[in-house]
Scaffold this active site. Structure first.
Site, short mmCIF file in Angstrom:
data_model
loop_
_atom_site.label_atom_id
_atom_site.label_comp_id
_atom_site.label_asym_id
_atom_site.label_seq_id
_atom_site.Cartn_x
_atom_site.Cartn_y
_atom_site.Cartn_z
N HIS A 224 1.02 -1.23 0.01
CA HIS A 224 0.03 -0.05 -0.03
C HIS A 224 0.93 1.18 0.01
O HIS A 224 1.74 1.43 -0.85
CB HIS A 224 -0.71 0.02 1.30
CG HIS A 224 -1.97 1.12 1.13
ND1 HIS A 224 -2.35 1.71 0.29
CD2 HIS A 224 -2.76 1.22 2.54
CE1 HIS A 224 -3.24 2.68 0.64
NE2 HIS A 224 -3.67 2.20 1.86
N HIS A 263 -2.68 -2.35 -9.26
CA HIS A 263 -3.67 -1.91 -8.36
C HIS A 263 -4.89 -2.60 -8.31
O HIS A 263 -5.46 -3.12 -9.63
CB HIS A 263 -3.89 -0.44 -9.01
CG HIS A 263 -4.65 0.50 -7.94
ND1 HIS A 263 -5.83 0.50 -7.62
CD2 HIS A 263 -3.93 1.54 -7.27
CE1 HIS A 263 -6.20 1.09 -6.30
NE2 HIS A 263 -5.17 1.83 -6.28
N ASP A 320 2.45 5.49 -6.60
CA ASP A 320 3.82 5.45 -6.00
C ASP A 320 4.82 5.39 -7.11
O ASP A 320 5.99 5.47 -6.51
CB ASP A 320 3.90 4.05 -5.28
CG ASP A 320 2.77 4.35 -4.14
OD1 ASP A 320 2.95 5.24 -3.61
OD2 ASP A 320 1.88 3.20 -3.67
N1 ACO Z 1 4.61 -6.28 -10.86
C1 ACO Z 1 4.40 -7.51 -11.51
N2 ACO Z 1 3.31 -8.44 -11.46
C2 ACO Z 1 2.30 -7.96 -10.66
C3 ACO Z 1 2.24 -6.53 -10.24
C4 ACO Z 1 3.43 -5.96 -10.12
N3 ACO Z 1 3.53 -4.75 -9.44
N4 ACO Z 1 1.17 -6.25 -9.39
C5 ACO Z 1 0.28 -7.45 -9.87
N5 ACO Z 1 1.14 -8.15 -10.57
C6 ACO Z 1 0.43 -9.55 -11.01
C7 ACO Z 1 0.64 -10.70 -9.94
O1 ACO Z 1 1.85 -11.14 -9.71
C8 ACO Z 1 -0.74 -11.59 -10.24
O2 ACO Z 1 -0.23 -12.51 -11.27
P1 ACO Z 1 -0.56 -13.87 -11.42
O3 ACO Z 1 -2.16 -14.05 -11.60
O4 ACO Z 1 0.25 -14.64 -12.58
O5 ACO Z 1 -0.21 -14.50 -10.02
C9 ACO Z 1 -1.58 -10.72 -10.63
O6 ACO Z 1 -0.70 -9.54 -11.22
C10 ACO Z 1 -2.65 -10.30 -9.87
O7 ACO Z 1 -1.89 -9.56 -8.65
P2 ACO Z 1 -2.64 -9.63 -7.28
O8 ACO Z 1 -1.51 -9.27 -6.23
O9 ACO Z 1 -3.12 -10.77 -6.65
O10 ACO Z 1 -3.45 -8.63 -7.35
P3 ACO Z 1 -4.30 -7.37 -6.20
O11 ACO Z 1 -5.40 -6.80 -6.80
O12 ACO Z 1 -4.40 -8.24 -5.00
O13 ACO Z 1 -3.02 -6.49 -5.88
C11 ACO Z 1 -1.66 -4.78 -5.60
C12 ACO Z 1 -3.02 -5.28 -6.04
C13 ACO Z 1 -1.23 -5.20 -4.21
C14 ACO Z 1 -1.38 -3.21 -5.45
C15 ACO Z 1 -0.43 -5.41 -6.49
O14 ACO Z 1 -0.73 -4.99 -7.92
C16 ACO Z 1 0.83 -5.08 -6.10
O15 ACO Z 1 1.42 -5.84 -5.04
N6 ACO Z 1 1.72 -4.16 -6.41
C17 ACO Z 1 2.98 -3.81 -6.04
C18 ACO Z 1 2.93 -2.78 -4.82
C19 ACO Z 1 2.32 -1.47 -5.24
O16 ACO Z 1 2.85 -0.63 -5.86
N7 ACO Z 1 1.36 -1.03 -4.19
C20 ACO Z 1 0.89 0.42 -4.22
C21 ACO Z 1 -0.55 -0.01 -4.72
S1 ACO Z 1 -1.23 1.88 -4.87
C22 ACO Z 1 -1.57 2.31 -3.08
O17 ACO Z 1 -1.79 1.69 -2.27
C23 ACO Z 1 -1.08 3.86 -2.90
#
Ligand code: ACO
Length: 383
Positions: A224, A263, A320
């Site tokens: 987050h 996201h 971010d």
């Molecule tokens: N890089 C690479 N792959 C990603 C990324 C990423 N940043 N984000 C998601 N994916 C992929 C996952 O590996 C997953 O792949 P799979 O289906 O092959 O297993 C798929 O996309 C779904 O990802 P989840 O993490 O299950 O999706 P969710 O909706 O739960 O996650 C989240 C959203 C937590 C923001 C995720 O995109 C992430 O971890 N991003 C990196 C951290 C980040 O930037 N957070 C800030 C968000 S904005 C904020 O809070 C202010």
């Protein structure tokens, strides 16, 4: 077990928890509105005090209302001695988010309205929190660098004073513009994890300090609010811009997430990231070597990620990703990014809490139990 397995929304994905008039995130097309106003218009024309007023009270202020609000914020800027003590004693070694969370929790002890749950008292407390959290974050930053608490300057605007308390001098335009922009862009974002956490705590009718303390605790995590710090650390680890593509390819091959991308709601380009990127491009030719290098890395990483995962997977840069180089252009240290996020998001947390309390309902979801039942209790000596 004959109970039928319910549909489980893991991570509450796709679950609506309430109605709101505060914020709309249209994740399919990458649009964001605070109280109906598009984020682009606010970032271009507004300022943090006005945005905070808008979020809290629901409408854009008239000039006299904004002036009165600014005045109230100014009057709340000082920090009690016991708060500056907590910061001074811990800033050099403790995590800034831990200090911030502790200070906000402790603030309630010096607020005679802390337990007053009337809406009038909650507006007062919201203004107090918006004002003091900025002073706390600035003081954490200052004491981390070995400095002392700087008394707030009540002739300055909210973000100007933040930089003044952090640096001990008036801000330059190159510092003020990006900080003001980030304050506006991070002020609110519907039921994100930290706002939800705030609502869960507040829905028990615990006071606003408790609710916001929970929000700060939730914001800390790298999935987050902590992602902006992690994204910049990745850029530092990449080092030379020419390493960018290989680094990202290797990380993806190793199933690592690239911080600052993806996201839960946006499946299109995050409009806040677009605004931050535009700002970065606008200063590109006049930036320090550090920021120029970070910008090149960020742009190369973005291109690769968008080509690979944008349209195909809906993974785009979020708020971010470009934040780090922008904060660095204002001379803000990496450890202060997430605390600054909280100093901005406090407006959204308070707005949501006040709105939710108007028709409060305890938030209490269910879990589907998959363990054993009626197990035979064996005395400890016989196990
Ligand atoms: N890089 C690479 N792959 C990603 C990324 C990423 N940043 N984000 C998601 N994916 C992929 C996952 O590996 C997953 O792949 P799979 O289906 O092959 O297993 C798929 O996309 C779904 O990802 P989840 O993490 O299950 O999706 P969710 O909706 O739960 O996650 C989240 C959203 C937590 C923001 C995720 O995109 C992430 O971890 N991003 C990196 C951290 C980040 O930037 N957070 C800030 C968000 S904005 C904020 O809070 C202010």
């Amino acid at each position: 077990m004959d109970e039928q397995k319910p549909t489980i929304s893991v991570g509450l994905q796709g679950v609506y928890i309430t109605e709101t008039k505060i914020c709309k995130v249209d994740g399919n097309v990458g649009r964001l509105y605070y109280r109906g106003y598009a984020i682009d218009a606010l970032a271009k024309n507004s300022n943090y005090e006005e945005v905070a007023y808008l979020l809290i009270y629901g409408n854009l202020p008239k000039a006299a209302e904004l002036e009165a609000f600014r005045q109230q914020l100014k009057e709340e800027r000082d920090l009690p001695d016991f708060i500056t003590d907590i910061i001074a004693k811990n800033a050099e070694k403790a995590d800034p988010m831990d200090i911030l969370r502790t200070c906000v929790s402790a603030l309630s002890m010096s607020d005679s309205y802390a337990a007053d749950q009337s809406e009038a008292a909650n507006f007062k407390k919201a203004i107090r929190l918006i004002s003091k959290i900025s002073s706390i974050v600035a003081t954490i930053g200052r004491c981390r660098d070995g400095g002392d608490y700087v008394e707030p300057n009540k002739s300055l605007g909210h973000t100007e004073n933040f930089i003044y308390m952090l640096k001990g001098r008036d801000p330059t335009p190159q510092e003020l513009k990006p900080v003001e922009m980030m304050y506006i862009l991070q002020a609110e974002h519907s039921s994100n994890a930290s706002t939800f956490s705030t609502l869960v705590t507040g829905s028990t009718l615990a006071d606003i300090y408790s609710a916001v303390t929970a929000g700060i605790a939730t914001l800390k995590g790298p999935l987050h609010g902590g992602a902006d710090e992690e994204a910049l650390r990745m850029m530092y680890a990449i080092g030379d811009p020419s390493n960018t593509e290989q680094y990202i390819e290797d990380a993806l091959a190793g199933k690592k997430k690239i911080m600052g991308f993806g996201h839960r709601v946006y499946k299109a380009y995050d409009p806040r990231a677009k605004i931050i990127k535009e700002y970065l491009l606008s200063i590109q030719n006049n930036s320090s070597d550090e920021v120029a290098g970070l910008t090149e890395i960020a742009l190369r990483a973005e291109k690769l990620m968008v080509d690979k995962l944008g349209q195909s997977r809906g993974i785009w840069p979020n708020v971010d990703f470009f934040a780090g180089p922008v904060y660095r252009s204002a001379g803000i240290e990496i450890e202060l990014f997430t605390p600054l996020f909280a100093a901005s998001r406090i407006a959204g947390w308070c707005a949501h809490m006040i709105e939710y309390w108007r028709d409060n309902k305890l938030i209490r979801p269910l879990e589907y139990y998959t363990g054993g039942l009626d197990l035979n209790y064996i005395p400890i000596a016989n196990r």
